[in-house]
Design a protein around this motif. Structure first.
Motif, PDB file in Angstrom:
ATOM      1  N   THR A 110       0.842  -1.193   0.000  1.00  0.00           N
ATOM      2  CA  THR A 110       0.000   0.000   0.000  1.00  0.00           C
ATOM      3  C   THR A 110       0.875   1.242   0.000  1.00  0.00           C
ATOM      4  O   THR A 110       1.839   1.325   0.773  1.00  0.00           O
ATOM      5  CB  THR A 110      -0.906   0.029   1.245  1.00  0.00           C
ATOM      6  OG1 THR A 110      -1.712  -1.152   1.279  1.00  0.00           O
ATOM      7  CG2 THR A 110      -1.801   1.262   1.241  1.00  0.00           C
ATOM      8  N   THR A 111       0.554   2.184  -0.881  1.00  0.00           N
ATOM      9  CA  THR A 111       1.144   3.511  -0.800  1.00  0.00           C
ATOM     10  C   THR A 111       0.322   4.291   0.214  1.00  0.00           C
ATOM     11  O   THR A 111      -0.876   4.513   0.015  1.00  0.00           O
ATOM     12  CB  THR A 111       1.120   4.222  -2.163  1.00  0.00           C
ATOM     13  OG1 THR A 111       1.914   3.482  -3.089  1.00  0.00           O
ATOM     14  CG2 THR A 111       1.669   5.637  -2.043  1.00  0.00           C
ATOM     15  N   VAL A 112       0.952   4.682   1.310  1.00  0.00           N
ATOM     16  CA  VAL A 112       0.223   5.296   2.418  1.00  0.00           C
ATOM     17  C   VAL A 112       0.353   6.814   2.353  1.00  0.00           C
ATOM     18  O   VAL A 112       1.434   7.357   2.152  1.00  0.00           O
ATOM     19  CB  VAL A 112       0.715   4.759   3.775  1.00  0.00           C
ATOM     20  CG1 VAL A 112       0.391   3.274   3.890  1.00  0.00           C
ATOM     21  CG2 VAL A 112       2.216   4.966   3.956  1.00  0.00           C
ATOM     22  N   ALA A 113      -0.765   7.499   2.519  1.00  0.00           N
ATOM     23  CA  ALA A 113      -0.796   8.960   2.440  1.00  0.00           C
ATOM     24  C   ALA A 113      -1.616   9.521   3.594  1.00  0.00           C
ATOM     25  O   ALA A 113      -2.733   9.063   3.860  1.00  0.00           O
ATOM     26  CB  ALA A 113      -1.398   9.414   1.108  1.00  0.00           C
ATOM     27  N   LYS A 114      -1.051  10.510   4.278  1.00  0.00           N
ATOM     28  CA  LYS A 114      -1.790  11.176   5.346  1.00  0.00           C
ATOM     29  C   LYS A 114      -2.904  12.010   4.715  1.00  0.00           C
ATOM     30  O   LYS A 114      -2.673  12.775   3.792  1.00  0.00           O
ATOM     31  CB  LYS A 114      -0.843  12.064   6.154  1.00  0.00           C
ATOM     32  CG  LYS A 114      -1.473  12.685   7.396  1.00  0.00           C
ATOM     33  CD  LYS A 114      -0.487  13.591   8.129  1.00  0.00           C
ATOM     34  CE  LYS A 114       0.658  12.820   8.714  1.00  0.00           C
ATOM     35  NZ  LYS A 114       1.503  13.684   9.601  1.00  0.00           N
ATOM     36  N   GLY A 115      -4.103  11.846   5.235  1.00  0.00           N
ATOM     37  CA  GLY A 115      -5.268  12.489   4.637  1.00  0.00           C
ATOM     38  C   GLY A 115      -6.104  11.513   3.841  1.00  0.00           C
ATOM     39  O   GLY A 115      -7.266  11.791   3.527  1.00  0.00           O
TER      40      GLY A 115
END
Length: 219
Positions: free
Chosen positions: A166-171
């Motif tokens: 998973t590419t994790v992104a805040k928001g």
């Protein structure tokens, strides 16, 4: 095959192997945080490599390579993918495939024909269609989401090496959501941090996670 990018040698894309990497053109998702918009948006497509050019390189340097990684974009939207992989396998090279899992029939064919040695499937969010739509675009249909779930089961029951990532992104994600995915897919689960420098949507509201936050996700 529409090959828009080519990396001659890589030590990191196929763990434990020296590989070439090809980047296919075109994708059926529209993830705002995608860092390869030139491979996804038709209006940004560039010229493609000729297959014979790639195979000429692999034939010349196959003694220095272990494998070819096929990524994108989304490779499984290309109907000639099996023929392309067959030519690679004839050179004695292994094949690693990256996919978003929306074409389980293609994955099943490639696995049954022993055309791939490793598969890496992107998990965009927790496994609910509502959350997946936020990641990949509101156009995602229930049948397509069911295909994703089918691909996960198919990969887990296959006899080849695999990982989910998973590419994790805040928001977009929470730490708790990523932890739940880690628990679901361990030990074959990895995360990679969002890259804000190049994105499909330049007006996104996402941020990269700090090193401490990434470490917390991994606990």
């Amino acid at each position: 095959m529409q090959i828009a990018g080519f990396k001659k040698q890589s030590l990191i894309d196929y763990p434990g192997n020296i590989s070439s990497v090809v980047f296919t053109q075109g994708c059926n998702f529209r993830c705002e945080y995608c860092h390869n918009p030139d491979l996804v948006l038709p209006e940004r497509f560039g010229s493609c490599y000729k297959e014979d050019e790639l195979f000429a390189y692999w034939q010349k340097y196959q003694h220095l390579l272990d494998a070819v990684c096929i990524t994108g974009g989304e490779p499984c939207i290309h109907k000639d993918l099996p023929d392309f992989i067959s030519r690679i396998k004839q050179l004695g090279l292994k094949v690693k495939l990256d996919s978003n899992g929306t074409n389980p029939d293609m994955l099943m064919y490639l696995i049954k024909k022993k055309l791939i040695d490793f598969i890496s499937m992107d998990i965009k969010h927790i496994l609910s269609i509502e959350h997946y739509k936020i990641s990949v675009g509101q156009f995602l249909s229930q049948p397509n989401f069911n295909h994703i779930l089918k691909s996960i089961k198919l990969i887990e029951e296959s006899q080849i090496e695999y990982e989910f990532r998973t590419t994790v992104a805040k928001g977009l994600h929470t730490i708790e959501q990523i932890k739940s995915l880690k628990d679901r897919f361990k030990p074959s689960y990895t995360i990679q941090n969002f890259r804000p420098d190049i994105t499909l949507n330049e007006n996104h509201d996402y941020q990269a996670w700090s090193l401490g936050e990434l470490n917390e996700m991994s606990l």
